[in-house]
Design an enzyme around this catalytic site. Sequence first.
Site, PDB file in Angstrom:
ATOM      1  N   HIS A  50       0.841  -1.193   0.000  1.00 29.24           N
ATOM      2  CA  HIS A  50       0.000   0.000   0.000  1.00 29.24           C
ATOM      3  C   HIS A  50       0.876   1.242   0.000  1.00 29.24           C
ATOM      4  CE1 HIS A  50      -3.499   2.517   0.789  1.00 29.24           C
ATOM      5  NE2 HIS A  50      -2.786   3.136   1.713  1.00 29.24           N
ATOM      6  N   SER A  51       0.584   2.186  -0.878  1.00 33.06           N
ATOM      7  CA  SER A  51       1.279   3.471  -0.977  1.00 33.06           C
ATOM      8  C   SER A  51       2.777   3.217  -1.217  1.00 33.06           C
ATOM      9  CB  SER A  51       1.003   4.317   0.267  1.00 33.06           C
ATOM     10  OG  SER A  51       1.339   5.656   0.049  1.00 33.06           O
TER      11      SER A  51
END
Length: 248
Positions: free
Chosen positions: A79-80
């Site tokens: 994520h990210s």
Amino acid sequence: MSPTQLPLFCLPFAGSGAGFYRAWSAVPPGLKVVPLQLPGREELFLEDPFTDASKAASVLAPQILELVGEEAPFALFGHSLGAVLAYELARELSGRSGLRHLFVSGSPGPGHGRAQRATGLDDEEFLARVGEFADYRHAAFDDPDLRELLLPLLRADVAMHEDYVPVPGPPLTLPVTSLRGADDRLVSRAQAEEWRTTTRASFTYRELPGGHMYLVDSPETLLTAVTGALHDGVTTPAGSDRGGPQCG
């Protein structure tokens, strides 16, 4: 690891560690969440954090192969910042492992950085900018002692993410799924769909309820989506968009 469980190696977002994923419960049958710990956090607190995503992948890839072997199937999720790390890992492991699927979450395609940056700001401005980006602020940063302890790691992670520029190379040859919170104000749908150019295989875009940090409030929804993608190939739920094979 049980041969009936597909390992999903999870890469953390900026400032977080393996403990975030270790806390996940209610993992669907057939899936095993395997958090990858990065230096500079939790039990590896005394180690220097990574400063370059591709170099990080070269260190982490052998750890994955040691756990699963050269041929056993597995998938990657990030994520990210973790999406960038997972992508670099996929490139590192391409053609010499059992990697079956790449899941990237809350991230623009790897060729596009942010227009606004947090790196270089003073502490208060930096935390405010990061909170603005993510629409999320961890309570630990409201404690002066914890903030002093955690801020250098967060700064290192954010700088690694903001300075990331992928080295040109051929597209992947495995399915890629890009996930995004439907109300994400940091990453637009168009940016999340930029990942379609990273693979010659199938590409799927999926929206899940919530904002940029949707996985904090609803990991079960995310894990259900991941399991569905692994079981059903490129089948997408209502309201999502599926892309066919793409060349980058």
